[in-house]
Motif scaffolding. Structure first.
Motif, mmCIF file in Angstrom:
data_model
loop_
_atom_site.group_PDB
_atom_site.id
_atom_site.type_symbol
_atom_site.label_atom_id
_atom_site.label_comp_id
_atom_site.label_asym_id
_atom_site.label_seq_id
_atom_site.Cartn_x
_atom_site.Cartn_y
_atom_site.Cartn_z
ATOM 1 N N LYS A 91 42.897 60.707 44.994
ATOM 2 C CA LYS A 91 42.584 59.173 45.414
ATOM 3 C C LYS A 91 43.304 58.052 44.500
ATOM 4 O O LYS A 91 43.315 58.205 43.475
ATOM 5 C CB LYS A 91 40.981 59.073 45.546
ATOM 6 C CG LYS A 91 40.615 57.595 46.206
ATOM 7 C CD LYS A 91 39.420 57.746 47.022
ATOM 8 C CE LYS A 91 38.904 56.560 47.673
ATOM 9 N NZ LYS A 91 39.823 56.305 48.880
ATOM 10 N N TYR A 93 43.781 54.157 43.327
ATOM 11 C CA TYR A 93 43.047 52.809 42.995
ATOM 12 C C TYR A 93 44.188 51.788 42.451
ATOM 13 O O TYR A 93 44.654 52.340 41.022
ATOM 14 C CB TYR A 93 42.052 53.094 42.031
ATOM 15 C CG TYR A 93 40.820 54.073 42.627
ATOM 16 C CD1 TYR A 93 40.063 53.352 43.435
ATOM 17 C CD2 TYR A 93 41.146 55.145 42.527
ATOM 18 C CE1 TYR A 93 38.824 54.337 43.887
ATOM 19 C CE2 TYR A 93 40.021 56.263 43.012
ATOM 20 C CZ TYR A 93 38.898 55.514 43.572
ATOM 21 O OH TYR A 93 38.088 56.730 44.424
ATOM 22 N N CYS A 95 45.355 48.969 40.531
ATOM 23 C CA CYS A 95 44.781 47.939 39.639
ATOM 24 C C CYS A 95 45.690 46.878 38.884
ATOM 25 O O CYS A 95 46.534 47.138 38.256
ATOM 26 C CB CYS A 95 44.159 48.779 38.331
ATOM 27 S SG CYS A 95 43.185 47.840 37.324
ATOM 28 N N GLN A 117 47.857 43.572 49.033
ATOM 29 C CA GLN A 117 46.820 44.211 49.922
ATOM 30 C C GLN A 117 47.409 44.891 51.092
ATOM 31 O O GLN A 117 46.731 45.777 51.538
ATOM 32 C CB GLN A 117 45.841 43.159 50.415
ATOM 33 C CG GLN A 117 44.961 43.247 51.111
ATOM 34 C CD GLN A 117 43.813 44.093 50.565
ATOM 35 O OE1 GLN A 117 43.283 43.867 49.396
ATOM 36 N NE2 GLN A 117 43.635 45.370 50.936
ATOM 37 N N THR A 120 48.287 48.535 50.035
ATOM 38 C CA THR A 120 47.051 48.977 49.688
ATOM 39 C C THR A 120 46.307 49.597 50.935
ATOM 40 O O THR A 120 45.972 50.921 51.169
ATOM 41 C CB THR A 120 45.695 48.281 49.001
ATOM 42 O OG1 THR A 120 46.585 47.658 47.602
ATOM 43 C CG2 THR A 120 44.748 48.841 48.627
ATOM 44 N N ASP A 121 46.529 48.886 52.086
ATOM 45 C CA ASP A 121 45.863 49.187 53.345
ATOM 46 C C ASP A 121 46.868 50.634 53.792
ATOM 47 O O ASP A 121 46.324 51.434 54.419
ATOM 48 C CB ASP A 121 45.866 48.109 54.286
ATOM 49 C CG ASP A 121 44.754 46.970 53.785
ATOM 50 O OD1 ASP A 121 43.904 47.320 53.128
ATOM 51 O OD2 ASP A 121 44.820 45.823 54.459
ATOM 52 N N LYS A 124 46.055 53.707 52.043
ATOM 53 C CA LYS A 124 44.502 54.011 51.988
ATOM 54 C C LYS A 124 44.187 54.119 50.724
ATOM 55 O O LYS A 124 43.248 55.000 50.377
ATOM 56 C CB LYS A 124 44.236 55.261 52.938
ATOM 57 C CG LYS A 124 44.836 54.870 54.368
ATOM 58 C CD LYS A 124 44.521 56.225 55.206
ATOM 59 C CE LYS A 124 44.914 56.214 56.547
ATOM 60 N NZ LYS A 124 46.340 55.465 57.037
ATOM 61 N N LYS A 126 42.672 51.722 47.217
ATOM 62 C CA LYS A 126 41.560 50.454 47.015
ATOM 63 C C LYS A 126 42.452 49.717 45.876
ATOM 64 O O LYS A 126 42.892 50.106 44.976
ATOM 65 C CB LYS A 126 40.113 50.894 46.518
ATOM 66 C CG LYS A 126 39.397 51.633 47.714
ATOM 67 C CD LYS A 126 37.994 52.047 47.179
ATOM 68 C CE LYS A 126 37.346 52.749 48.337
ATOM 69 N NZ LYS A 126 36.014 53.054 47.929
ATOM 70 N N ILE A 144 33.485 52.602 41.277
ATOM 71 C CA ILE A 144 33.783 52.872 42.614
ATOM 72 C C ILE A 144 34.544 54.283 42.483
ATOM 73 O O ILE A 144 34.370 54.975 43.340
ATOM 74 C CB ILE A 144 34.761 51.727 43.087
ATOM 75 C CG1 ILE A 144 33.982 50.686 43.383
ATOM 76 C CG2 ILE A 144 35.472 52.345 44.426
ATOM 77 C CD1 ILE A 144 33.022 50.850 44.523
ATOM 78 N N ASP A 148 33.128 57.123 44.746
ATOM 79 C CA ASP A 148 33.882 57.738 45.643
ATOM 80 C C ASP A 148 34.044 59.303 45.625
ATOM 81 O O ASP A 148 33.978 60.115 46.300
ATOM 82 C CB ASP A 148 35.352 57.290 45.647
ATOM 83 C CG ASP A 148 35.556 55.754 46.396
ATOM 84 O OD1 ASP A 148 34.455 55.477 46.789
ATOM 85 O OD2 ASP A 148 36.494 55.130 46.088
#
Length: 181
Positions: A91, A93, A95, A117, A120-121, A124, A126, A144, A148
């Protein structure tokens, strides 16, 4: 389940001097040290091939970039691709570090928030904007990551016969280590 220790490999990736060490230092010791820090092999281009060994088996990757440095964001996108190619279940992330610098001076921002952003979307992931200096969003980021991991793990081990409303269960206490070079 309370007090159960959960170990998960979390890697910190990003260009040199984006703040990976400071982020871990703030989270683990709740302090900010003014460098200089020793060069970090995870961020050095000359250690790219060795880095694949570093993130093998990682369940989470915190991919860092300096909000004041657009080249660090371009490099973060490289690291995302590397991790995705080698660890498909890892996953991601994203930062953005050094948010205190852009809050104090909006002209210092070198990376557009909306562009990040959108990316990031698309992948998929964060997104967090953090400051190791002030502590902004550092605990939230790692919280988080841990939640997760626990939610995915709990989902994977549940069977039809013992499905439970996880919201009603008390969440376990957990610890996890960050792999950081």
């Amino acid at each position: 389940m309370s007090g159960q220790r959960v170990d998960v490999k979390v890697v910190m990736l990003g260009k040199e001097f984006v703040g990976k060490t400071s982020l871990v230092e703030r989270y683990v010791h709740n302090r900010f040290l003014n460098g200089p820090y020793q060069n970090d092999t995870a961020g050095s281009e000359r250690y790219e091939s060795m880095s694949r060994i570093y993130y093998r088996g990682a369940r989470a990757a915190v991919v860092c970039f300096d909000l004041t440095d657009s080249s660090s964001y371009a490099r973060a996108r490289f690291w995302v691709n590397e991790v995705r190619n080698c660890e498909e279940h890892c996953k991601i992330y994203l930062c953005g570090t050094k948010s205190d610098l852009v809050q104090n001076d909006r002209n210092a921002r070198g990376v557009d928030y909306h562009d990040v952003q959108d990316y990031t979307d698309e992948i998929k992931a964060k997104l967090f904007e953090t400051s190791s200096k002030t502590g902004q969003n550092v605990d939230e980021l790692f919280q988080i990551v841990a939640e997760d991991y626990l939610n995915v793990t709990a989902f994977q081990v549940m069977t039809e016969g013992d499905a439970v409303n996880l919201a009603e269960k008390k969440k376990p206490t957990y610890l996890f280590g960050c792999c950081h070079q």
